[in-house]
Design an enzyme around this catalytic site. Structure first.
Site, mmCIF file in Angstrom:
data_model
loop_
_atom_site.group_PDB
_atom_site.id
_atom_site.type_symbol
_atom_site.label_atom_id
_atom_site.label_comp_id
_atom_site.label_asym_id
_atom_site.label_seq_id
_atom_site.Cartn_x
_atom_site.Cartn_y
_atom_site.Cartn_z
ATOM 1 C CB ALA A 76 -2.419 101.105 -3.769
ATOM 2 C CD GLU B 261 -2.564 112.136 0.953
ATOM 3 O OE1 GLU B 261 -2.425 111.068 0.189
ATOM 4 O OE2 GLU B 261 -1.581 113.004 0.665
ATOM 5 C CG HIS C 92 -5.748 103.467 2.667
ATOM 6 N ND1 HIS C 92 -5.181 103.664 1.081
ATOM 7 C CD2 HIS C 92 -6.715 102.577 2.495
ATOM 8 C CE1 HIS C 92 -5.876 103.035 0.288
ATOM 9 N NE2 HIS C 92 -6.811 102.293 1.058
ATOM 10 C CD GLN D 42 -12.393 93.364 -2.979
ATOM 11 O OE1 GLN D 42 -12.264 92.992 -1.744
ATOM 12 N NE2 GLN D 42 -12.862 94.648 -3.173
HETATM 13 O O1 PAF Z 1 -12.197 98.733 0.390
HETATM 14 C C1 PAF Z 1 -11.341 98.099 0.119
HETATM 15 O O2 PAF Z 1 -10.100 98.280 -0.019
HETATM 16 C C2 PAF Z 1 -11.832 96.398 0.114
HETATM 17 O O3 PAF Z 1 -12.999 96.595 -0.653
HETATM 18 C C3 PAF Z 1 -11.942 95.865 1.386
HETATM 19 C C4 PAF Z 1 -12.684 96.481 2.335
HETATM 20 C C5 PAF Z 1 -10.347 95.898 1.833
HETATM 21 C C6 PAF Z 1 -11.941 94.419 0.943
HETATM 22 O O4 PAF Z 1 -11.224 93.794 0.366
#
Ligand code: PAF
Length: 274
Positions: free
Chosen positions: A30, A33, A35, A59
């Site tokens: 998903a 900007e 990323h 997580q």
């Molecule tokens: O920040 C995130 O998107 C996630 O916590 C990560 C670092 C990709 C780990 O799954």
């Protein structure tokens, strides 16, 4: 851009790229900007840029609906091509997790506070997957957003405690013109929610102005922020140093003000580094 779905294939490919520096941006997809800016920083610094897209089940809490996490693989792939990513890694859960897992535990005094109060165990899962991804990709540099400040701190701490030869590069938060921090979760916000969510960055800016005007009491600053967020459901407003210890007075160049709120059903976080 090469795309790998399989752990062995990406490892074999990256092993042939010797002496080239590898920059890694781990994501859950998903892409927005925020990323893109991590990727752009990696692009400037490294020969090879690797992005992973993996919605990491460990997580998410049992009560959190992982199925609802936005998945936009085709759009993400396009974004990565435009951002000149060299390698995209999109593993399946069974590629990453084994039946018998050796578990990694984040230090509880730093992982069960703030984000960890509402999401106990979340950071154990983050570190578990990040360590695995680091071992698969073997990057020289890994890029993490300052918006997820607690995650950034815990990853940095893991790199130190496990003697990993990886430089963690903290990257600035990217914001909408209104100041709202970019997040995959912003897509859940209605226009009414967005107006409310704009209060988050405004409250942080007000606090910064107060600090610049000489107010250093964190209790007072927290109450000013809470007043500004009165229309939202506050999860926490905290002021810590960069080791994530609570502080009574602002430490110049060593302070992070953090906020987490619910806007409607959407949980948003933001912070500012002083
Ligand atoms: O920040 C995130 O998107 C996630 O916590 C990560 C670092 C990709 C780990 O799954």
């Amino acid at each position: 851009m090469k795309i790998f779905y399989n752990t062995k294939d990406i490892q074999t490919y990256l092993a042939t790229q010797n002496s080239q520096s590898i920059g890694f941006v781990p994501t859950m997809g998903a892409l927005h900007e925020g990323h893109i800016s991590l990727i752009a920083t990696a692009r400037q610094k490294c020969h090879i840029v690797v992005v992973s897209i993996f919605i990491n089940p460990t997580q998410f809490l049992a009560s959190e609906d992982i199925e609802k996490y936005p998945s936009k693989l085709l759009a993400d792939e396009k974004i990565c091509r435009l951002a000149k990513v060299d390698v995209l890694f999109v593993p399946t859960v069974s590629q990453i997790y084994h039946k018998l897992e050796t578990k990694l535990l984040a230090p509880s005094s730093k992982a069960y506070i703030l984000e960890g109060i509402d999401r106990p165990g979340h950071f154990d899962g983050v570190l578990q997957v990040v360590l695995k991804l680091f071992h698969i990709v073997r990057p020289d540099f890994a890029f993490f957003g300052k918006k997820d400040a607690q995650q950034l701190y815990l990853v940095q701490n893991m790199v130190e405690t496990y003697f990993l030869d990886i430089t963690i590069v903290p990257c600035e938060t990217v914001r909408e013109t209104t100041g709202l921090a970019k997040s995959s979760r912003n897509s859940y916000l209605s226009s009414d929610d967005r107006t409310k969510a704009d209060q988050i960055s405004k409250s942080l800016k007000t606090a910064v102005k107060k600090v610049q005007a000489g107010e250093h009491s964190t209790e007072l600053l927290k109450s000013i922020i809470k007043e500004k967020l009165a229309n939202l459901s506050i999860c926490y407003v905290e002021i810590v140093d960069k080791q994530f210890d609570s502080i009574d007075t602002i430490k110049p160049n060593d302070t992070i003000i953090l906020v987490a709120v619910h806007v409607g059903k959407t949980r948003l976080i933001d912070n500012i580094w002083l």
